[in-house]
Write a protein that holds these residues in place. Structure first.
Motif, short mmCIF file in Angstrom:
data_model
loop_
_atom_site.label_atom_id
_atom_site.label_comp_id
_atom_site.label_asym_id
_atom_site.label_seq_id
_atom_site.Cartn_x
_atom_site.Cartn_y
_atom_site.Cartn_z
N ASP A 52 0.81 -1.22 0.00
CA ASP A 52 0.00 0.00 0.00
C ASP A 52 0.85 1.26 0.00
N GLY A 53 2.06 1.17 -0.57
CA GLY A 53 2.91 2.35 -0.60
C GLY A 53 4.27 2.04 -1.20
N PHE A 54 5.27 2.77 -0.78
CA PHE A 54 6.61 2.57 -1.32
C PHE A 54 7.66 3.16 -0.38
N ILE A 55 8.91 2.82 -0.65
CA ILE A 55 10.05 3.33 0.11
C ILE A 55 10.91 4.16 -0.83
N ALA A 56 11.37 5.30 -0.35
CA ALA A 56 12.20 6.19 -1.15
C ALA A 56 13.29 6.79 -0.28
N THR A 57 14.31 7.32 -0.92
CA THR A 57 15.42 7.98 -0.22
C THR A 57 15.42 9.45 -0.58
N ALA A 58 15.60 10.30 0.42
CA ALA A 58 15.71 11.75 0.20
C ALA A 58 17.17 12.15 0.36
N SER A 59 17.70 12.84 -0.63
CA SER A 59 19.10 13.26 -0.60
C SER A 59 19.30 14.37 0.43
N PRO A 60 20.53 14.63 0.85
CA PRO A 60 20.80 15.73 1.78
C PRO A 60 20.29 17.08 1.26
N GLU A 61 20.40 17.31 -0.04
CA GLU A 61 19.90 18.56 -0.63
C GLU A 61 18.38 18.65 -0.48
N THR A 62 17.70 17.54 -0.69
CA THR A 62 16.24 17.52 -0.53
C THR A 62 15.86 17.78 0.92
N LEU A 63 16.57 17.17 1.84
CA LEU A 63 16.27 17.38 3.26
C LEU A 63 16.51 18.82 3.66
N ARG A 64 17.52 19.43 3.07
CA ARG A 64 17.85 20.82 3.42
C ARG A 64 16.81 21.80 2.91
N ARG A 65 16.24 21.53 1.75
CA ARG A 65 15.36 22.49 1.09
C ARG A 65 13.88 22.29 1.40
N THR A 66 13.50 21.16 1.98
CA THR A 66 12.08 20.85 2.12
C THR A 66 11.71 20.56 3.57
N THR A 67 10.42 20.37 3.78
CA THR A 67 9.92 20.04 5.12
C THR A 67 10.35 18.66 5.57
N LEU A 68 10.82 17.83 4.66
CA LEU A 68 11.29 16.50 5.06
C LEU A 68 12.47 16.60 6.02
#
Length: 229
Positions: A57-73
């Motif tokens: 019922d979903g999926f697994i993904a990886t967020a890069s350091p740049e993504t973590l820095r720029r977003t609410t994640l």
């Protein structure tokens, strides 16, 4: 590339490191899950993530350091820079645009420019009027009646106050109910992405970005003469 038309709601939780589990929770989940495959792109609250493992019922993904820095994640993981409100843990989901598919919103890249904050939401007779703040990194792309992606939702700017770095949108009841806008409260943080068209226009207008041999320089006068202003 995406269109900013949300297909389903989901929840997100960290698995440790940079890995995240996204679970579909809305009745329209089959739209996202019906042919989801390894390597597909999914916009999660407007953040383009790559599917690394498909779950029931979903999926697994990886967020890069740049993504973590720029977003609410990034705030959800570190609890230092950004604090993602508990009520807002539901995320908007949209799979990537297919060739020949309808573009009902606007071209959304899934590359978040920065984090804004919801100031207020007021219900009117026909819509919800919602006000957000925007950092300078994205404020320069905001124009009245232009497009902006808020948590991946394609919205039209109803009003913009540059001196306050604030903008307002009018949201129809359907969009409000079917996205996580209804879970936000005053102070909630949101992912913002400016219109890609504005970024290209800026590139051509900024001194030094134009070719020295360009026959027709793209200037405000040039745009006005060709019907863009």
């Amino acid at each position: 590339m995406f269109t900013g038309l949300i297909q389903a709601l989901g929840t997100i939780r960290p698995l440790g490191g940079d890995s995240w589990q996204i679970t579909c929770v809305s009745q329209s989940s089959e739209i996202v899950m019906q042919d989801l495959a390894y390597g597909d792109s999914v916009a999660v609250d407007g953040v383009c993530l790559t599917v690394e493992e498909v779950l029931k019922d979903g999926f697994i993904a990886t967020a890069s350091p740049e993504t973590l820095r720029r977003t609410t994640l990034g705030g959800e993981q570190t609890q230092q820079k950004y604090v993602y409100p508990e009520r807002s843990r539901r995320v908007n989901l949209e799979t990537s645009l297919r060739v020949g598919g309808k573009v009902g919103g606007h071209f959304v890249m899934g590359h978040v420019d920065g984090v804004g904050r919801m100031l207020a939401a007021e219900q009117t007779a026909s819509s919800w009027e919602i006000t957000f703040t925007a950092p300078e990194a994205i404020a320069r792309y905001i124009v009245p009646k232009g497009s902006i992606a808020v948590n991946g939702i394609s919205l039209t700017v109803a009003a913009y106050e540059p001196e306050l770095s604030q903008f307002a949108v009018a949201v129809i009841p359907l969009t409000y109910a079917e996205t996580n806008l209804s879970y936000l409260s005053s102070g909630s943080l949101v992912n913002l992405e400016g219109d890609i068209l504005g970024k290209y226009v800026e590139k051509f207008l900024v001194p030094g970005n134009q070719r020295p041999d360009a026959a027709d320089e793209i200037t405000p006068t040039f745009l006005a003469e060709h019907g863009y202003l």
